[in-house]
Design a protein around this motif. Sequence first.
Motif, short mmCIF file in Angstrom:
data_model
loop_
_atom_site.label_atom_id
_atom_site.label_comp_id
_atom_site.label_asym_id
_atom_site.label_seq_id
_atom_site.Cartn_x
_atom_site.Cartn_y
_atom_site.Cartn_z
N UNK A 168 22.18 -37.34 -9.50
CA UNK A 168 22.64 -38.37 -8.57
C UNK A 168 21.94 -39.70 -8.88
N UNK A 169 22.69 -40.79 -8.74
CA UNK A 169 22.15 -42.13 -8.91
C UNK A 169 22.43 -42.90 -7.63
N UNK A 197 13.86 -42.44 3.80
CA UNK A 197 13.94 -41.33 2.87
C UNK A 197 14.63 -40.07 3.38
N UNK A 198 14.90 -39.91 4.68
CA UNK A 198 15.79 -38.79 5.03
C UNK A 198 17.20 -39.12 4.53
N UNK A 199 17.59 -40.36 4.74
CA UNK A 199 18.90 -40.79 4.25
C UNK A 199 18.99 -40.60 2.75
N UNK A 200 17.97 -41.09 2.04
CA UNK A 200 17.97 -40.99 0.59
C UNK A 200 17.93 -39.54 0.14
N UNK A 219 20.85 -37.47 -2.08
CA UNK A 219 20.57 -36.84 -3.37
C UNK A 219 20.77 -35.33 -3.30
N UNK A 220 20.55 -34.73 -2.12
CA UNK A 220 20.76 -33.29 -1.98
C UNK A 220 19.49 -32.49 -1.83
N UNK A 237 9.53 -31.73 2.89
CA UNK A 237 10.49 -32.03 1.82
C UNK A 237 10.43 -30.94 0.77
N UNK A 238 11.56 -30.43 0.38
CA UNK A 238 11.61 -29.59 -0.81
C UNK A 238 13.02 -29.64 -1.40
N UNK A 239 13.08 -29.31 -2.65
CA UNK A 239 14.38 -29.22 -3.29
C UNK A 239 15.14 -28.04 -2.69
N UNK A 240 16.45 -28.08 -2.76
CA UNK A 240 17.25 -26.99 -2.22
C UNK A 240 16.91 -25.69 -2.94
#
Length: 437
Positions: A86-87, A121-124, A128-129, A143-146
């Motif tokens: 994602x960009x 950063x919740x929006x960001x 991004x996912x 925060x963590x990656x899915x």
Amino acid sequence: MKKIINVVGIFLLFLSGVLGVTPSVGHAAIYQPRLVIDGKVTDPFVPLQIVNNRTLMPVIQLQKSMGMSVEWDGAKRQVTVKDLGKVCVMTIGSTIVYVNGVKKTIDTAPIIIGDRTYVPFRVLGNLIGHIVAYEDATKTVIYNRTLGFSLNGKMIPMKMYKLPESTYADLFSLNKGLGISYSLNGNILSLTKGSLHVDLPLLTQASGSGGYRCIDGYKVIPLSTVMYLMNGKGQWEGNNFSITTTQSTSSPLPAAGFTVVIDPGHGGLDSGCIGADGKTYEKNFTLSTSQKLKSRLLLNPNFKVLMTREGDTSLSLEERVNVANNVGANVFISIHANAFDNSAANGTESFYYNPTSQPFADVIHKHLLQATQFQDRGLKVESFRVLTQTNMPAVLIEVGFLTNSSNLAEMNSDSFKQNVAEELYQAILEYYNKVNS
């Protein structure tokens, strides 16, 4: 001129309305929650800010702490964040963003405070996912990656949150995907799957374990509880957690139960050995690992568990022995970490003394090696007092060497300690089944 910065680390966070602070547009309030990034507590590089009930993070945090690429275009006053294919292009003062070229509208624009650029950063994170969440009871931003989840090789949609204490799964997803039923009586959450049942208390402290939490208003339970209810074993493969179900071989116990005494080595003024990093203390490693083992054992109604110490307290060897002997424990396990002047020394070893302890020590050492994957230094006979004076099968384990940088890196990982706890539980269960067959 456009500057491109490649970043090392991981982080994208946001929470809304966490303090009830509502500054006007363009005005900020400093906010300093506990930040947990991919399961590790992280100190913010500079304080976070709340604007219009939105938490904003400085771009410098992206540069210092996250595994993504960040670009700053001073002429256009634009920040570009790249991750997971994602960009995201965000412009200072604008609520219009572009994600892979697609125009989107957000409710809070990036701003500049002093000489720092801040982004919501919740929006960001959502764009991004990533998983971005908040636990109100402990004022923790997560925060963590899915993360992926599978049962017997089949992928199941599951929202999961990594915390230092454990990784937690969303109860709604577990009910829908795995058929785990639940009910709430006060703050006690009752969970049932088939003939298996467990009651969990609500956790309200960051260091708590063995209960459920409320994250973003949703109830979540630790993966160790999920494994118990599914009667299976779990393991991480990258960012995916898989459970393989097994047939239960446990036998019913008399009402008195099978008592396990866990002895976290050292404590209080006795820090034990100190890691190669100069800040990891054996007493903390042993207590954390012991707490995880206790939580896992208590999920099985066949076991009663007692720890020689529950906090950072000093105990003599005699006091540790007396705890086990006075309650008539069935087994005793003392958990330690090793050290040596030569930093090349590494590996896992276990000790017992009385011949009657050898069957218990055999299964403990076997499973411990499966957990650590360290060099096997062997199962040995040694006359440690906690082994010679206890009246039940007893074993002392040295999980690994804190003075070895490679062992230390693994031992500082929460997932490593959880794996050790899980394999020790499986060892105790295997021994219990043998003596009760």
